[in-house]
Design an enzyme around this catalytic site. Structure first.
Site, PDB file in Angstrom:
ATOM      1  N   LYS A 226       4.008  89.919  30.271  1.00  0.00           N
ATOM      2  CA  LYS A 226       3.424  90.527  31.467  1.00  0.00           C
ATOM      3  C   LYS A 226       2.816  91.896  31.156  1.00  0.00           C
ATOM      4  CE  LYS A 226       4.239  87.307  34.519  1.00  0.00           C
ATOM      5  NZ  LYS A 226       3.125  86.616  35.211  1.00  0.00           N
TER       6      LYS A 226
ATOM      7  N   TYR B   6       9.524  87.859  28.290  1.00  0.00           N
ATOM      8  CA  TYR B   6       8.838  87.847  29.583  1.00  0.00           C
ATOM      9  C   TYR B   6       8.203  89.208  29.857  1.00  0.00           C
ATOM     10  CZ  TYR B   6       8.048  87.379  34.611  1.00  0.00           C
ATOM     11  OH  TYR B   6       7.474  87.340  35.858  1.00  0.00           O
TER      12      TYR B   6
END
Length: 267
Positions: free
Chosen positions: A146, A142
């Protein structure tokens, strides 16, 4: 004439909060969801859009432009979480996360830029994460997705600025939303060397979500960005210590910062 806003992932969480806030401020808001027919409580129109489907993106963008004749602001909010030890997380799930969190926003930008160039104006806001500024244990994929979006935003901002288009990053910290319900969680493997630390980290993450910031606070920052003729490239929104953690990473030696993270997560 009210400005036209398109928000991906506008049916719940941060996207819904931003959409409702801007709607009440007089903007013409369109949200998107993969299954808008299942959503009955939206105060602004929800259109079908799957960020992993290029044709779906093109169709929805064309529909908004056909209805409103312009497109002023695009908020790339659709995203999914993923947790797990890197060693035990299926690679296909990693790829799926990048398809939504990284390639999806890129395809949305590709679809809206021709209209914004035609108007010689536009604003694209990519919702990233404070987690994208550091490699967090059991959230590495994750964080990476990002972080990748942050860097691409820096590049495309330079490329499209001559056409009157601004592109910015907004990195939220922990906000009180239902994101945990939509995460992919690699299973906790009984007997694994990661079993206990991963389980404890998941519990800590879920606790933070329930005590997170109010999504309306983020929506207020979005409005400030919209009203700013020369918005910054990077915005961090969240609790003080979450934002301060980025400063610490910049000034501390790597291994000291790593030790602080391990201490925080009790690893």
């Amino acid at each position: 004439m009210s400005k036209v806003v398109l928000i991906t992932g506008g049916s719940s969480g941060i996207g819904k909060a931003i959409g409702e806030f801007l709607f009440h401020k007089g903007f013409t808001v369109y949200g998107t969801s993969r299954n808008p027919d299942k959503i009955t409580n939206s105060i602004f129109p929800l259109l079908a859009l799957d960020v992993q489907n290029v044709e779906s993106i093109k169709h929805t963008v064309e529909k908004v432009i056909s209805i409103s004749k312009r497109l002023d602001i695009v908020i790339n909010n659709a995203g999914v979480g993923i947790t797990g030890p890197i060693e035990e997380t299926p690679t296909d799930e990693m790829r799926n996360n990048f398809e939504t969190n990284f390639f999806g926003p890129i395809e949305v930008m590709k679809a809206v830029l021709p209209q914004m160039r035609k108007q010689n104006s536009g604003l694209i806001i990519n919702i990233t994460s404070i987690a994208g500024y550091m490699g967090l244990p059991y959230r590495g994929v994750y964080s990476a997705s990002k972080s990748a979006l942050e860097i691409v935003t820096e590049a495309i901002s330079i490329e499209v600025k001559p056409f009157g288009v601004n592109v910015v990053n907004v990195a939220p910290g922990e906000f009180a939303t239902d994101i945990a319900a939509h995460r992919y969680h690699a299973p906790i493997v009984e007997g694994s060397v990661y079993e206990t630390p991963y389980k404890n980290t998941l519990n800590m993450m879920n606790t933070h979500l329930h005590t997170g910031e109010n999504p309306t606070d983020l929506a207020m920052v979005i409005l400030q960005i919209i009203n700013d003729k020369n918005p910054k490239l990077h915005y961090k929104v969240g609790a003080f210590m979450q934002k301060f953690s980025i400063v610490l990473k910049r000034i501390l030696p790597d291994r000291i910062y790593e030790s602080m993270l391990m201490n925080h997560y009790k690893l």
